[in-house]
Design an enzyme around this catalytic site. Structure first.
Site, PDB file in Angstrom:
ATOM      1  N   ASP A   1      -6.174  -2.920  -6.323  1.00 59.32           N
ATOM      2  CA  ASP A   1      -7.070  -1.990  -5.624  1.00 59.32           C
ATOM      3  C   ASP A   1      -6.639  -0.541  -5.833  1.00 59.32           C
ATOM      4  O   ASP A   1      -6.684   0.276  -4.909  1.00 59.32           O
ATOM      5  CB  ASP A   1      -7.097  -2.288  -4.117  1.00 59.32           C
ATOM      6  CG  ASP A   1      -7.405  -3.738  -3.794  1.00 59.32           C
ATOM      7  OD1 ASP A   1      -8.059  -4.398  -4.614  1.00 59.32           O
ATOM      8  OD2 ASP A   1      -6.988  -4.212  -2.719  1.00 59.32           O
TER       9      ASP A   1
ATOM     10  N   GLN B   1       0.000  -0.524  -5.859  1.00 61.39           N
ATOM     11  CA  GLN B   1      -1.144  -0.865  -5.004  1.00 61.39           C
ATOM     12  C   GLN B   1      -1.636   0.399  -4.294  1.00 61.39           C
ATOM     13  O   GLN B   1      -0.848   1.142  -3.711  1.00 61.39           O
ATOM     14  CB  GLN B   1      -0.752  -1.929  -3.977  1.00 61.39           C
ATOM     15  CG  GLN B   1      -1.911  -2.367  -3.082  1.00 61.39           C
ATOM     16  CD  GLN B   1      -1.529  -3.535  -2.185  1.00 61.39           C
ATOM     17  OE1 GLN B   1      -0.550  -4.233  -2.421  1.00 61.39           O
ATOM     18  NE2 GLN B   1      -2.328  -3.756  -1.148  1.00 61.39           N
ATOM     19  N   ASP B   2      -2.961   0.635  -4.373  1.00 63.45           N
ATOM     20  CA  ASP B   2      -3.601   1.760  -3.681  1.00 63.45           C
ATOM     21  C   ASP B   2      -3.128   3.120  -4.188  1.00 63.45           C
ATOM     22  O   ASP B   2      -2.866   4.036  -3.407  1.00 63.45           O
ATOM     23  CB  ASP B   2      -3.370   1.674  -2.162  1.00 63.45           C
ATOM     24  CG  ASP B   2      -4.101   0.506  -1.528  1.00 63.45           C
ATOM     25  OD1 ASP B   2      -4.752  -0.255  -2.259  1.00 63.45           O
ATOM     26  OD2 ASP B   2      -4.013   0.350  -0.292  1.00 63.45           O
TER      27      ASP B   2
ATOM     28  N   TRP C   1     -14.348  -4.267  -0.929  1.00 67.07           N
ATOM     29  CA  TRP C   1     -13.604  -3.959   0.287  1.00 67.07           C
ATOM     30  C   TRP C   1     -14.530  -3.993   1.504  1.00 67.07           C
ATOM     31  O   TRP C   1     -14.133  -4.425   2.583  1.00 67.07           O
ATOM     32  CB  TRP C   1     -12.957  -2.591   0.134  1.00 67.07           C
ATOM     33  CG  TRP C   1     -12.005  -2.216   1.220  1.00 67.07           C
ATOM     34  CD1 TRP C   1     -11.395  -3.052   2.119  1.00 67.07           C
ATOM     35  CD2 TRP C   1     -11.538  -0.903   1.527  1.00 67.07           C
ATOM     36  NE1 TRP C   1     -10.574  -2.341   2.948  1.00 67.07           N
ATOM     37  CE2 TRP C   1     -10.638  -1.020   2.615  1.00 67.07           C
ATOM     38  CE3 TRP C   1     -11.772   0.358   0.982  1.00 67.07           C
ATOM     39  CZ2 TRP C   1      -9.988   0.082   3.170  1.00 67.07           C
ATOM     40  CZ3 TRP C   1     -11.120   1.443   1.523  1.00 67.07           C
ATOM     41  CH2 TRP C   1     -10.249   1.311   2.606  1.00 67.07           C
TER      42      TRP C   1
ATOM     43  N   GLN D   1       0.825  -1.206   0.000  1.00 66.84           N
ATOM     44  CA  GLN D   1       0.000   0.000   0.000  1.00 66.84           C
ATOM     45  C   GLN D   1       0.865   1.263   0.000  1.00 66.84           C
ATOM     46  O   GLN D   1       1.667   1.477   0.911  1.00 66.84           O
ATOM     47  CB  GLN D   1      -0.920   0.030   1.230  1.00 66.84           C
ATOM     48  CG  GLN D   1      -1.939  -1.095   1.266  1.00 66.84           C
ATOM     49  CD  GLN D   1      -1.505  -2.215   2.195  1.00 66.84           C
ATOM     50  OE1 GLN D   1      -0.368  -2.678   2.115  1.00 66.84           O
ATOM     51  NE2 GLN D   1      -2.394  -2.649   3.065  1.00 66.84           N
TER      52      GLN D   1
ATOM     53  N   ARG E   1     -13.056  -5.597  -6.533  1.00 67.86           N
ATOM     54  CA  ARG E   1     -13.441  -6.549  -5.497  1.00 67.86           C
ATOM     55  C   ARG E   1     -14.002  -5.771  -4.313  1.00 67.86           C
ATOM     56  O   ARG E   1     -13.673  -4.593  -4.106  1.00 67.86           O
ATOM     57  CB  ARG E   1     -12.255  -7.418  -5.073  1.00 67.86           C
ATOM     58  CG  ARG E   1     -11.048  -6.667  -4.543  1.00 67.86           C
ATOM     59  CD  ARG E   1      -9.969  -7.636  -4.102  1.00 67.86           C
ATOM     60  NE  ARG E   1      -8.804  -6.952  -3.539  1.00 67.86           N
ATOM     61  CZ  ARG E   1      -7.930  -7.525  -2.716  1.00 67.86           C
ATOM     62  NH1 ARG E   1      -8.107  -8.792  -2.349  1.00 67.86           N
ATOM     63  NH2 ARG E   1      -6.899  -6.851  -2.253  1.00 67.86           N
TER      64      ARG E   1
END
Length: 523
Positions: free
Chosen positions: A361, A339-340, A431, A317, A429
């Site tokens: 994500d 990621q993120d 969360w 993250q 997806r």
């Protein structure tokens, strides 16, 4: 008795005295529409005559419920901020600092929701309060510090989150009884936007209209964005303040605080003016705190900028930009990470003609947000990872939040294309339990797996989420092989899809025109 319990009992007593038995039926009718009706109805125990009748104005019920929830929030904030954290390690202290800030923001959102005549605003601010509560807990979970949450039992055990959900439901029910309220001025702009602001915002020439110029070569007023924002913070009034950032790579972590409203930052273009950093959870930042650029002040606009986090996929993250700015707009901007990448944390946000790069994500959060005419690029992840474009965090069914991707392109970056499809990629997806994401009239590349969507964990949220696809095209847009979840929808009705347009989902006609940024109100 625990001091929190004592405080909660006293707050409850004060709250119910203001209602009285004559209003019990009115309150009960609202309580029946909440997720925790027994908790709501428990507020009608005491008998004293009220000064006003609740059914004269449904917002009287809403405001009384919000005041009670506010008292809880104030007590939680006090308990967190006064906790002895001397035994905490640096990671736990970082998560603790997030909670202090997040509950300050929740108190702010509850205060401005009380007596608000605009139920849409209150619904947005209450949704943000719910996201803040969850984000506080997530800070500890980022570092696998769930045991430290025992130091804050009220974050998990007490009824604060339930009262928040009830307040959200009561606001929604009250708004249905209010008809014909005039919320905008005669020109169709929101009241907070002055005529001078509108005229300025319709100008696209940031350099000419700038209040401050930032340039690394010394040709401006300041050499860093942080210095410019510090100067902007000292200004008087709340009119639009424009900062022009000349081309260059600015290695700094930037925060536009809650009190810094109506800031506009204009660069020299994507990949010309770049703000870059590398904070990440592996090096001790919470996801919330890892952002290279974070903005909370309402009415923020960014144009012709690139925001990036260079930590790389191995650091997990690592946020390039986090926004909790209400009525924020990002125009011709780029967001680069893995990621993120882009944390659309809370509030109403609009992105137009932007590029977003990431792996897992990489568009996530609990804002009410629309991406329109944007390019979304999947990058090369770690070998064991799957790519997921979105991870939307709607926790309560009454939140007015969701991630909407409209008239955009979901494709791959050059480094990912070379893999030849060996890593699977998905549209999103869930969360949280009521995760909501809709993709409309967009081009979807073949990189997206035929199933389209990926579970988070087992069957979690598969029947309660709302994932929708409407009139998309491209080799990855076919829906015959999509997941068979109860919460997945192939949308065939323009009326259903229209609920997620800029005009309807963001009430964009009332505030985006004032920014001077082009947009399509409908499908």
């Amino acid at each position: 008795m625990d001091k929190l319990v004592i405080f909660s009992f006293l707050s409850l007593h004060i709250f119910v005295v203001s209602f009285g038995v004559e209003n019990a039926a009115t309150l009960s009718s609202f309580c029946s529409q909440t997720p925790y009706p027994d908790l709501c109805n428990s507020l009608t125990i005491t008998t004293k005559s009220p000064q006003t009748t609740l059914d004269q104005n449904p917002f009287n019920v809403r405001d009384a419920a919000l005041k009670f929830t506010l008292s809880h929030a104030e007590n939680v904030h006090k308990s967190i901020s006064t906790t002895n954290i001397s035994s905490f390690n640096e990671l736990a202290k970082s998560a603790w600092a997030d909670c202090v800030e997040l509950y300050e923001d929740t108190i702010h959102n509850l205060n401005r929701s009380i007596n608000s005549a605009n139920p849409s605003n209150a619904q947005t601010w209450l949704s943000a309060a719910i996201a803040n509560h969850q984000t506080c807990q997530n800070g500890f979970l980022d570092f696998q510090l769930s045991s430290h949450l025992q130091s804050f039992p009220f974050l998990v055990a007490n009824n604060f989150s339930k009262h928040l959900s009830n307040s959200l439901a009561i606001n929604k029910a009250a708004s249905k009884q209010i008809k014909g309220r005039r919320l905008l001025n005669s020109n169709g702009f929101p009241e907070w936007l002055s005529f001078a602001d509108r005229k300025l915002l319709q100008s696209s020439n940031g350099a000419v209209k700038a209040d401050i110029i930032v340039a690394q070569d010394g040709s401006g007023n300041y050499k860093t964005i942080g210095e410019a924002l510090a100067a902007a913070k000292k200004r008087r009034g709340s009119s639009r303040f424009v900062i022009y950032v000349k081309k260059g790579v600015y290695k700094e972590n930037v925060e536009v605080t809650k009190t810094m409203k109506n800031i506009k930052i204009v660069g020299d273009g994507i990949d010309a003016t770049i703000v870059t950093g590398s904070k990440n959870v592996q090096d001790g930042s919470t996801t919330f705190r890892s952002a290279t650029f974070a903005v909370k002040g309402s009415g923020f606009i960014a144009q012709d900028m690139t925001f990036e986090n260079t930590a790389g996929p191995q650091k997990h993250q690592a946020v390039a930009l986090r926004s909790g700015s209400d009525f924020s707009v990002f125009y011709r901007c780029s967001f680069k990470g893995y990621q993120d990448t882009l944390y659309v944390h809370t509030q109403r946000q609009f992105y137009r003609d932007c590029d977003i790069y990431g792996t897992q994500d990489f568009i996530f959060g609990d804002a009410a947000v629309v991406f329109q005419n944007c390019n979304i690029y999947l990058r090369k992840p770690l070998s064991y990872q799957k790519n997921t474009v979105t991870a939307q965090g709607r926790k309560d069914p009454n939140e007015n939040t969701g991630i909407i991707i409209h008239n955009s392109r979901i494709t791959v970056s050059s480094d990912f294309r070379s893999l030849g499809g060996s890593i699977k990629s998905y549209l999103g997806r869930p969360w949280e339990k009521y995760s909501r994401t809709v993709i409309m009239k967009s081009v979807i590349d073949s990189v997206i797996d035929p199933a389209g969507w990926l579970p988070w964990s087992g069957k979690f949220a598969l029947s309660t989420l709302y994932y929708g696809e409407y009139m998309n095209s491209g080799p990855g847009a076919g829906t015959s092989g999509r997941v068979k979840w109860d919460g997945f929808h192939v949308i065939n009705s323009p009326a259903e899809a229209g609920k997620f347009s800029v005009g309807n989902f963001l009430d964009g006609n009332s505030w985006i025109p004032g920014t001077g940024v082009p947009f399509s109100s409908g499908l």
